[in-house]
Enzyme design. Structure first.
Site, mmCIF file in Angstrom:
data_model
loop_
_atom_site.group_PDB
_atom_site.id
_atom_site.type_symbol
_atom_site.label_atom_id
_atom_site.label_comp_id
_atom_site.label_asym_id
_atom_site.label_seq_id
_atom_site.Cartn_x
_atom_site.Cartn_y
_atom_site.Cartn_z
ATOM 1 N N ASN A 92 0.876 -1.183 0.000
ATOM 2 C CA ASN A 92 0.000 0.000 0.000
ATOM 3 C C ASN A 92 0.906 1.225 0.000
ATOM 4 O OD1 ASN A 92 -1.807 2.049 0.495
ATOM 5 N ND2 ASN A 92 -2.307 1.397 2.582
ATOM 6 N N TRP A 93 1.022 1.836 -1.140
ATOM 7 C CA TRP A 93 1.953 2.970 -1.255
ATOM 8 C C TRP A 93 1.408 4.272 -0.680
ATOM 9 C CZ3 TRP A 93 4.266 2.484 -6.910
ATOM 10 C CH2 TRP A 93 5.134 1.377 -6.939
ATOM 11 N N LYS A 94 0.134 4.270 -0.324
ATOM 12 C CA LYS A 94 -0.492 5.488 0.237
ATOM 13 C C LYS A 94 -0.201 6.684 -0.670
ATOM 14 C CE LYS A 94 -0.259 3.256 4.669
ATOM 15 N NZ LYS A 94 -0.174 3.337 6.114
ATOM 16 N N HIS A 107 -9.616 1.025 4.179
ATOM 17 C CA HIS A 107 -8.393 1.191 4.975
ATOM 18 C C HIS A 107 -8.689 2.108 6.158
ATOM 19 C CE1 HIS A 107 -4.383 2.438 6.175
ATOM 20 N NE2 HIS A 107 -3.954 1.334 5.613
ATOM 21 N N GLU A 149 -7.142 4.476 7.398
ATOM 22 C CA GLU A 149 -6.922 5.908 7.145
ATOM 23 C C GLU A 149 -8.111 6.514 6.395
ATOM 24 O OE1 GLU A 149 -3.045 5.476 5.372
ATOM 25 O OE2 GLU A 149 -2.245 4.903 7.331
ATOM 26 N N GLU A 176 -5.918 -5.224 10.123
ATOM 27 C CA GLU A 176 -4.896 -4.228 10.449
ATOM 28 C C GLU A 176 -5.257 -3.501 11.740
ATOM 29 O OE1 GLU A 176 -2.546 -2.944 6.711
ATOM 30 O OE2 GLU A 176 -4.273 -1.641 6.930
ATOM 31 N N GLY A 187 2.020 1.986 10.792
ATOM 32 C CA GLY A 187 2.992 3.067 10.695
ATOM 33 C C GLY A 187 3.626 3.458 12.023
ATOM 34 N N SER A 226 2.947 -2.335 10.312
ATOM 35 C CA SER A 226 4.391 -2.391 10.578
ATOM 36 C C SER A 226 5.041 -3.729 10.206
ATOM 37 C CB SER A 226 4.693 -2.030 12.036
ATOM 38 O OG SER A 226 4.272 -0.705 12.301
ATOM 39 N N GLY A 237 2.628 -1.166 4.266
ATOM 40 C CA GLY A 237 2.795 0.227 3.870
ATOM 41 C C GLY A 237 4.266 0.556 3.685
ATOM 42 N N GLY A 238 4.867 1.106 4.724
ATOM 43 C CA GLY A 238 6.240 1.606 4.665
ATOM 44 C C GLY A 238 7.238 0.668 4.001
HETATM 45 P P1 PGA Z 1 2.569 0.078 7.610
HETATM 46 O O1 PGA Z 1 1.131 0.338 6.938
HETATM 47 O O2 PGA Z 1 3.074 -1.209 7.035
HETATM 48 O O3 PGA Z 1 3.408 1.262 7.203
HETATM 49 O O4 PGA Z 1 2.329 -0.005 9.079
HETATM 50 C C1 PGA Z 1 0.239 -0.720 6.734
HETATM 51 C C2 PGA Z 1 -1.027 -0.204 6.094
HETATM 52 O O5 PGA Z 1 -1.429 0.919 6.402
HETATM 53 O O6 PGA Z 1 -1.646 -0.899 5.265
#
Ligand code: PGA
Length: 254
Positions: A11-13, A96, A98, A168, A174, A214, A235-236
């Site tokens: 997930n590149w956001k 998601h 967010e 999640e 994050g 994470s 994500g990251g």
């Molecule tokens: P993260 O994000 O791996 O940076 O914690 C995961 C996500 O939001 O899908």
């Protein structure tokens, strides 16, 4: 029981320019395993989805991070399922945390979006997860069950089988704080039991449920060693091609 094919979804956001995205895809495209072994999906910004789709090899899947549930209409700034499939998109991330937290996504809109996704042949990855407050109150399974039941309301068995779930915990996204593999597995087992209540055990046993929050090349192995964790939404650690490939490699050895 048929083995569930693991999924490593990035997930590149709101990261990466078109140039960054192109450089990434050229480094990763031919290195991912066959999709029958590991499903690799990248959820990217819609502005360069078409650019990436044109360069994608068969084993790498591309998706958007959000869409509207309506077919079309006066929804300034939104993207429709039809627009996504029209440019060759095959996957979509829905709900998601967010989106839920900052953009008023609700269990109801998540459900409508899943229905729209299936109507258009988009494979949805649907996110659920609890806040730290809920976890500490010992109410995780209860709260996540409500999210699951509402998300799958009115979804047929056939479409449920095509749906990917991502568990999640919000407090792990994050933050560098991961759920322990056992805790993640326990919640995912509970989600599978919820799906079994809705669709029967046989169907629930085939639905892929990922862990996210994470995840990185160091902790992925322990997570994937658990019985019910079928992959990761990352994500990251999905932003760097080498790191992404390490995650995929771990899944290939699951
Ligand atoms: P993260 O994000 O791996 O940076 O914690 C995961 C996500 O939001 O899908």
């Amino acid at each position: 029981m048929k083995k569930r094919v693991p999924v490593i979804a990035g997930n590149w956001k709101m990261f990466k320019t078109r140039d960054d995205a192109l450089s990434f895809i050229y480094q990763v495209n031919t290195k991912v395993p066959a999709k029958e072994k590991v499903e690799t999906i990248l959820f990217v910004s819609p502005i360069y989805l078409r650019t990436l789709v044109k360069r994608q090899e068969d084993d790498l899947r591309l998706g958007a991070q959000n869409m509207h549930f309506a077919e079309e209409g006066a929804y300034t700034g939104e993207v429709s399922a039809n627009q996504l499939t029209n440019i060759g998109t095959t996957h979509i991330l829905i709900g998601h945390s967010e989106r839920r937290q900052y953009f008023a996504e609700t269990d109801e809109t998540v459900n409508l979006k899943i229905k729209t996704a299936h109507k258009h042949g988009l494979i949805p990855t649907v996110c659920v997860g609890e806040s730290l407050e809920i976890r500490e109150a010992g109410k995780t399974n209860e709260v996540v069950k409500v999210q699951i039941v509402k998300a799958f309301d009115g979804i047929s068995k056939e479409d449920a089988l095509k749906t990917i779930v991502a568990y999640e915990p919000i407090w792990a996204i994050g933050t560098g704080r991961t759920a322990t593999p056992q805790d993640a597995n326990d919640t995912i087992k509970s989600i599978r039991a919820d799906l079994a209540e809705l669709y029967g055990q046989k169907v629930a046993d085939q639905i892929r449920i990922l862990y996210g929050g994470s995840v990185n090349p160091k902790n992925i192995k322990d997570l994937l060693a658990e019985s019910d964790i079928d992959g990761a939404l990352v994500g990251g650690a999905s932003l760097d091609p080498q790191s992404y490939l390490q995650l995929v490699e771990a899944a290939n050895n699951k």
